[in-house]
Design a protein around this motif. Structure first.
Motif, short mmCIF file in Angstrom:
data_model
loop_
_atom_site.label_atom_id
_atom_site.label_comp_id
_atom_site.label_asym_id
_atom_site.label_seq_id
_atom_site.Cartn_x
_atom_site.Cartn_y
_atom_site.Cartn_z
N GLN A 192 -11.17 0.71 -4.01
CA GLN A 192 -10.68 1.94 -3.39
C GLN A 192 -10.98 1.97 -1.90
O GLN A 192 -10.28 2.63 -1.14
N PHE A 193 -12.00 1.28 -1.48
CA PHE A 193 -12.35 1.23 -0.07
C PHE A 193 -11.61 0.09 0.66
O PHE A 193 -11.09 0.27 1.75
N LEU A 194 -11.55 -1.08 0.01
CA LEU A 194 -10.99 -2.25 0.67
C LEU A 194 -9.46 -2.28 0.72
O LEU A 194 -8.89 -2.74 1.71
N VAL A 195 -8.79 -1.84 -0.31
CA VAL A 195 -7.33 -1.91 -0.35
C VAL A 195 -6.70 -1.13 0.82
O VAL A 195 -5.83 -1.68 1.51
N PRO A 196 -7.11 0.10 1.12
CA PRO A 196 -6.53 0.77 2.28
C PRO A 196 -6.82 0.04 3.60
O PRO A 196 -5.95 -0.01 4.48
N LEU A 197 -8.02 -0.55 3.71
CA LEU A 197 -8.33 -1.31 4.92
C LEU A 197 -7.44 -2.54 5.05
O LEU A 197 -6.98 -2.88 6.15
N LEU A 198 -7.19 -3.22 3.95
CA LEU A 198 -6.32 -4.39 3.97
C LEU A 198 -4.89 -4.01 4.34
O LEU A 198 -4.22 -4.71 5.11
N LEU A 235 -3.00 -5.32 7.61
CA LEU A 235 -1.70 -5.98 7.48
C LEU A 235 -0.66 -5.30 8.37
O LEU A 235 0.14 -5.97 9.03
N ALA A 236 -0.69 -3.97 8.44
CA ALA A 236 0.25 -3.24 9.29
C ALA A 236 0.04 -3.60 10.75
O ALA A 236 1.01 -3.82 11.50
#
Length: 134
Positions: free
Chosen positions: A113-119, A123-124
């Motif tokens: 839940q923490f890492l996926v939004p950061l990734l 990427l953006a």
């Protein structure tokens, strides 16, 4: 209300504590509120939490309207034998959720839940940086 009201004992009333069979004690009177469970503005949980005890304080604390008080008359089924009502309600501990000794799955979910939004954010920025015209 009926003039020949039935006298109920507390133990009998306390047995009616389910969604399909719910009785309440309010101001020394017994009400079968089963037909009202789906229509209660606070939900059936509120009514169920008031079973098995004198619900007068719960009822009065909410500040019900005069219309609500009049509506109670059609659910009236009798009086409570005040000698059978316990002075203090016995505490029944809520059921504990089973203890999960293996916390790894919960830990992995929290990390994701923490890492996926950061990734996604990284990427953006990478896409923007490499596709930007100079």
């Amino acid at each position: 209300m009926a003039s020949d009201s039935k006298i109920h004992i507390f133990e009998e009333v306390a047995k009616h504590n389910k969604t399909k069979d719910c009785w309440l004690i309010i101001s020394g009177k017994v009400y079968d509120v089963t037909p009202f469970m789906d229509d209660h503005p606070g939900g059936d949980e509120v009514l169920l939490s008031a079973t098995g005890k004198d619900a007068t304080n719960d009822f009065e604390d909410v500040g019900h309207s005069d219309a609500a008080r009049e509506m109670m008359e059609k659910y009236y089924i009798g009086e409570i034998d005040s000698a059978t009502v316990p002075l203090k309600r016995t505490y029944i501990a809520p059921q504990q959720a089973t203890y999960n000794q293996d916390k790894t799955s919960e830990f992995v979910i929290k990390i994701l839940q923490f890492l996926v939004p950061l990734l996604i954010l990284g990427l953006a920025f990478a896409v923007r940086h490499f596709t930007k015209k100079e």
